[in-house]
Each structure stands twice: as structure tokens, then as C-alpha cells.
Design a protein around this motif. Sequence first.
Motif, short mmCIF file in Angstrom:
data_model
loop_
_atom_site.label_atom_id
_atom_site.label_comp_id
_atom_site.label_asym_id
_atom_site.label_seq_id
_atom_site.Cartn_x
_atom_site.Cartn_y
_atom_site.Cartn_z
N VAL A 1 38.98 36.76 36.34
CA VAL A 1 40.45 36.72 36.36
C VAL A 1 40.86 35.28 36.12
CG1 VAL A 1 42.54 37.21 37.67
CG2 VAL A 1 40.49 38.59 38.06
N ASP A 2 41.52 35.00 35.00
CA ASP A 2 41.93 33.62 34.76
C ASP A 2 43.41 33.44 35.13
OD1 ASP A 2 43.59 34.29 32.58
OD2 ASP A 2 41.99 33.99 31.12
N GLU A 3 43.87 32.21 35.02
CA GLU A 3 45.21 31.87 35.51
C GLU A 3 46.32 32.60 34.76
OE1 GLU A 3 45.78 30.19 38.16
OE2 GLU A 3 43.66 29.81 38.48
N ARG A 4 46.08 33.06 33.55
CA ARG A 4 47.11 33.76 32.80
C ARG A 4 47.55 35.05 33.49
NH1 ARG A 4 44.43 34.79 27.22
NH2 ARG A 4 42.56 34.81 28.54
N ALA A 5 46.68 35.61 34.32
CA ALA A 5 47.00 36.87 35.00
C ALA A 5 47.64 36.66 36.36
CB ALA A 5 45.73 37.69 35.16
N LEU A 6 47.86 35.39 36.75
CA LEU A 6 48.36 35.10 38.09
C LEU A 6 49.69 34.34 38.05
CD1 LEU A 6 44.99 33.90 39.64
CD2 LEU A 6 46.02 36.15 39.85
N ALA B 1 34.19 29.88 39.25
CA ALA B 1 33.87 30.65 38.05
C ALA B 1 34.91 31.71 37.74
CB ALA B 1 32.50 31.31 38.21
N ASP B 2 36.03 31.69 38.48
CA ASP B 2 37.11 32.66 38.28
C ASP B 2 36.61 34.09 38.38
OD1 ASP B 2 38.69 30.49 37.84
OD2 ASP B 2 38.64 30.63 35.66
N ARG B 3 35.71 34.36 39.34
CA ARG B 3 35.11 35.68 39.46
C ARG B 3 35.46 36.34 40.79
NH1 ARG B 3 34.09 34.38 34.89
NH2 ARG B 3 32.17 34.79 33.70
N LEU B 4 35.69 37.64 40.73
CA LEU B 4 35.76 38.48 41.92
C LEU B 4 34.52 39.36 41.92
CD1 LEU B 4 39.48 39.71 41.72
CD2 LEU B 4 38.59 37.78 43.02
N ARG B 5 33.84 39.44 43.05
CA ARG B 5 32.62 40.24 43.13
C ARG B 5 32.72 41.23 44.28
NH1 ARG B 5 28.68 38.05 39.90
NH2 ARG B 5 29.07 35.90 39.18
N ALA B 6 32.17 42.43 44.06
CA ALA B 6 32.19 43.45 45.09
C ALA B 6 31.07 44.45 44.85
CB ALA B 6 33.53 44.17 45.13
N SER B 7 30.64 45.10 45.92
CA SER B 7 29.62 46.15 45.84
C SER B 7 30.26 47.50 46.13
CB SER B 7 28.50 45.88 46.85
OG SER B 7 27.90 44.63 46.62
N ALA B 8 29.67 48.56 45.53
CA ALA B 8 30.17 49.91 45.77
C ALA B 8 29.01 50.88 45.63
CB ALA B 8 31.29 50.25 44.78
N ASP B 9 29.28 52.15 45.94
CA ASP B 9 28.23 53.16 45.88
C ASP B 9 28.38 54.08 44.67
OD1 ASP B 9 30.49 54.50 46.64
OD2 ASP B 9 29.66 55.30 48.52
N GLY B 10 29.10 53.63 43.66
CA GLY B 10 29.25 54.43 42.47
C GLY B 10 29.89 53.67 41.34
N VAL B 11 29.84 54.27 40.14
CA VAL B 11 30.42 53.68 38.94
C VAL B 11 31.75 54.38 38.66
CG1 VAL B 11 30.15 53.27 36.47
CG2 VAL B 11 28.16 53.15 37.98
N SER B 12 32.85 53.63 38.69
CA SER B 12 34.16 54.19 38.38
C SER B 12 35.14 53.05 38.12
CB SER B 12 34.66 55.09 39.51
OG SER B 12 34.80 54.37 40.71
N SER B 13 36.35 53.40 37.77
CA SER B 13 37.35 52.41 37.38
C SER B 13 37.72 51.50 38.54
CB SER B 13 38.61 53.10 36.86
OG SER B 13 38.34 53.79 35.65
N LEU B 14 38.15 50.27 38.18
CA LEU B 14 38.54 49.26 39.15
C LEU B 14 40.01 48.88 38.97
CD1 LEU B 14 35.50 46.82 38.81
CD2 LEU B 14 35.78 48.63 40.51
N ALA B 15 40.56 48.29 40.01
CA ALA B 15 41.89 47.70 39.93
C ALA B 15 41.84 46.34 40.60
CB ALA B 15 42.93 48.59 40.61
#
Length: 264
Positions: A86-91, A120-134
Amino acid sequence: MVFRDVNDGTTLTPGVATGSDAPVALTTLGVTFGAERDAVAATVGSARTESGRLGSVERGTVVRYLPVASAAEPTAVGRVEYAVRVDERALPAASRDSLTLYRATGEGWRRLDTRTNASADRLRASADGVSSLAVVALTPGRVEVVATTQPPDWARRGYEASVTATVANPGDRAATRTLSVTVDGTGVANRTVTVAPGQRRNVTLSFPARSGTVAVGGVEAGSMSVGGGTAARTTAGASGPGFGAAGAAVALLVAAALARTRRR
């Protein structure tokens, strides 16, 4: 992308090139598999402002939706690591610290425990499946006193009185605050409360009775007086002998009996 010849416990972390110049993009999709498969396909789309058929995230301000899909059955996927740039253009109106990731599930959007890598302008997260993010900007929580009950009109010196405050949290994160009860600006009691996002609740605070104007968290509740001896009137919110409807009834009966005795 296609993961080929995967085994139970195998972790594959390919880079994701989709939307490399976009202000928000999924950069890593690391999958730890829970079963052996010849091939597992996953589709990653470009970030967008609309959620489509998934419905909207109910809390916070959505920065972007990231379409991610896989036809793999749930047992084939053990754990998924997501990294989103996520870079500064989105904030334009949100700080990076306010961002968190949500993942689409069959029961709606679920908030993920999100780690921020600011350098590094990164958001990281873990989950128990593959699906869309917000990517969602959450407003910090805060505890507000929105209403109070009236304190008792009168209380006997040496006893406690109480007042009930209605508190609310209009933010998107849980919030904790220590509420202070003051009488004429002097603190007489404290209570720490935690309020969930969007929640409203009642909190009762007890304090040593004293004359003056009572306030909770800076919000004026009303005035009360304190004295010794038997009260001429009784009210709710004070504890100790001589208070309440039952006590008043007993006092009237005793007074009536004494009057009859004197007439005899």
C-alpha cells in the motif's frame, strides 16, 4: 498462478505481479498445503474500489478490495500468508497505522491480525484459506460518556452514593478509558472500562457521598447534598440505613405507634 506437485506441509511463496504499478497490490501469496495435489490454481485480480458480489466491509473505510480466488477444496490448503503493498497514493486521509486486512469468508468479512512493515509499505497477515482481501482504514476507538443518571438528592454522611453513566465507542477499534467521578471538580472515584467497537453500555460507579455537583468523565450528572441524622426525604442511588421505600414505611409506622402511645 498454478501450484504444481504439492505435498502435505509444502509451503510455496511465489511473487505476484498483478497490479505492480497500482497503489494497492497483492505482492505475496504464500500457501502451506494440507494435502497432496497435482496442481492447485489461484487467481489474483487487480485492486478495485467496489466489492462486487462479496458485499461491503461493514466497519471502517475501505481503501481497496483485492480479488483472490481458488477452486481448491478447504482441506487442500493449510495456511496462507498474504503480503499487500500500500503506497501513499492510497492514503489521502488515513495513516498507515490505521490499516488492517479483512478476508472474505462464507460468513462475511473477517478481520485478520495484520502486521505492518512501514519501511517496505507492506501489510502482512495469515489466514486459513485463499479468498479475496480488503484493505481497510479503521478509526481509533474512544470511550465517550453520552448520558448519566441523576445522583441521589440527599445521602447520609459516611455512606456511598452511585451514578450510572452510558458510555459509547463510535470508533472501529476497542477502547479503554478510566472514568472519574468528581464532586465540584474533586475526584472521588475511578473505574476503568473497555468498550468494543460500536458498542454502547451502562456503567455504574459508586463513590463516597458528599455535597456538590457530581460529574462522570467531565459530563455533569446533577447535584446532591449530604447531612447527618435521619433524612427528611429518600432517593435511589444511596446505600445505608434510612434509605429506600421500605425504610420510609417503617419510619411512618413507628411514628404512628408513638403518637397513639402518647394519647393514652
